[in-house]
Design an enzyme around this catalytic site. Structure first.
Site, PDB file in Angstrom:
ATOM      1  N   ASP A 171       0.866  -1.169   0.000  1.00 36.65           N
ATOM      2  CA  ASP A 171       0.000   0.000   0.000  1.00 36.65           C
ATOM      3  C   ASP A 171       0.910   1.228   0.000  1.00 36.65           C
ATOM      4  OD1 ASP A 171      -2.325   1.439  -0.086  1.00 36.65           O
ATOM      5  OD2 ASP A 171      -3.131   0.711   1.800  1.00 36.65           O
ATOM      6  N   GLU A 219       0.179   4.606   1.898  1.00 38.62           N
ATOM      7  CA  GLU A 219       0.161   5.582   2.989  1.00 38.62           C
ATOM      8  C   GLU A 219       1.223   5.314   4.050  1.00 38.62           C
ATOM      9  OE1 GLU A 219      -3.796   5.675   0.983  1.00 38.62           O
ATOM     10  OE2 GLU A 219      -2.487   4.083   1.713  1.00 38.62           O
ATOM     11  N   HIS A 221      -2.443  -0.087  -3.941  1.00 40.28           N
ATOM     12  CA  HIS A 221      -2.901   1.284  -3.686  1.00 40.28           C
ATOM     13  C   HIS A 221      -3.665   1.824  -4.876  1.00 40.28           C
ATOM     14  CE1 HIS A 221      -2.932   5.337  -2.101  1.00 40.28           C
ATOM     15  NE2 HIS A 221      -2.423   5.791  -3.243  1.00 40.28           N
ATOM     16  N   HIS A 249      -1.223   1.132   6.516  1.00 40.91           N
ATOM     17  CA  HIS A 249      -1.674   2.200   7.408  1.00 40.91           C
ATOM     18  C   HIS A 249      -2.687   1.657   8.401  1.00 40.91           C
ATOM     19  CE1 HIS A 249      -5.484   2.257   5.210  1.00 40.91           C
ATOM     20  NE2 HIS A 249      -4.743   2.149   4.106  1.00 40.91           N
ATOM     21  N   HIS A 281      -7.404   5.335   7.467  1.00 42.08           N
ATOM     22  CA  HIS A 281      -8.688   5.110   6.810  1.00 42.08           C
ATOM     23  C   HIS A 281      -8.860   3.610   6.630  1.00 42.08           C
ATOM     24  CE1 HIS A 281      -5.948   4.940   3.338  1.00 42.08           C
ATOM     25  NE2 HIS A 281      -6.900   4.255   2.704  1.00 42.08           N
ATOM     26  N   GLU A 306      -7.785  -2.554   6.877  1.00 37.59           N
ATOM     27  CA  GLU A 306      -7.258  -3.308   5.744  1.00 37.59           C
ATOM     28  C   GLU A 306      -6.261  -4.379   6.182  1.00 37.59           C
ATOM     29  OE1 GLU A 306      -5.914  -0.460   2.756  1.00 37.59           O
ATOM     30  OE2 GLU A 306      -7.562   0.855   3.375  1.00 37.59           O
TER      31      GLU A 306
END
Length: 271
Positions: free
Chosen positions: A8, A10, A60, A104, A116, A135
């Site tokens: 990902d 972030e 992502h 994240h 998020h 996630e």
């Protein structure tokens, strides 16, 4: 040894703001280079541990962020969207161990960079089998359904803590310390890459010490959306159940159906 590196953005080294992770923003090009460099550091660690096959999955945005022209030649790249298993596509192909790079913390986490869950514009809260989740939990559970352990993760302190709460044996590479949602003390890229390489090397070398994160069926999840009209759309998915103005629930026989229903539900929602 077959290793999946699921990526990902972030939680990538140096990332602190949306302008570095969204394609239309001016700092996105730099973010892509940092992302690719973190991936290459993880690839190096996996190779040092004896990995013979390394699959990198770009998880992502639309899955087209990693710069393939700068990717370590020993790795193959899964990019583009959608794919059947989304952020962990490839885990079904005889993988021995998975590594999460640049992850994240879940939505609502204090002092977590760009926290998020799946969609920062849609999801306020997400519960998996009655527990708040993000996630990390969802993707680890999908890996677990194929009996694949998640052995290492990189990100900020709260992403690492979230993973360790689910998988006590996981090894963590904390590349930044978040002071808020868009501020962090970041390691230099050189130090961050060294940390990622050493963490992944030790994790992959000792992958048998880590138990897969397995959620046995049936599986239930609930999504609290930001607005009631979002729940209007999500509740159109067959099998879903509207339980309040902004919350929609779903029951599935296993985590794979739950993950697909989750993605379908979120995809139906208009921002």
């Amino acid at each position: 040894m077959n290793v999946l590196i699921a990526v990902d953005m972030e939680g990538i080294s140096g990332i602190t703001g949306w302008n570095q992770v969204l394609p239309e923003k001016d700092e996105y090009a730099r973010g892509r280079r940092w992302m690719t460099a973190d991936v290459n550091a993880a690839v190096a660690g996996a190779l040092q541990a004896g990995a013979e096959r390394i699959t990198v999955t770009d998880g992502h945005w639309d899955g087209s962020n990693i710069l393939i022209e700068e990717l370590a030649p020993e790795a193959s790249l899964v990019n583009g969207s959608p794919s059947p298993l989304s952020m962990v596509q490839g885990v079904q192909n005889g993988v021995d161990a998975a590594v999460f790079i640049g992850y994240h913390a879940r939505a609502g986490t204090q002092n977590a960079i760009l926290d998020h869950t799946w969609s920062s514009l849609r999801i306020h809260n997400f519960w998996l089998n009655g527990s708040l989740a993000g996630e990390i939990a969802m993707n680890a559970a999908v890996c677990g359904s194929f009996n694949v352990p998640v052995v290492a993760i990189s990100g900020d302190q709260n992403a690492c803590a979230e993973a360790a709460a689910l998988i006590p044996q996981i090894r963590t590479a904390q590349v930044k310390t978040a002071n808020g949602r868009m501020n962090a003390e970041c390691l230099s890229l050189e130090r961050a890459h060294d940390l990622i390489t050493s963490t992944v090397r030790e994790a992959v070398k000792n992958f048998r010490q880590v138990k897969p994160y397995v959620l046995t069926g049936p599986i239930s999840f609930a999504i609290e959306f930001y607005r009631s009209d979002m729940a209007d759309y999500a509740s159109l998915l067959p099998g879903s159940k509207r339980t309040s103005g902004r919350i929609v629930e779903y029951n599935a026989p296993d985590i794979l159906e739950a993950a697909q229903a989750f993605r379908a539900m979120v995809g139906m929602v208009k921002v």
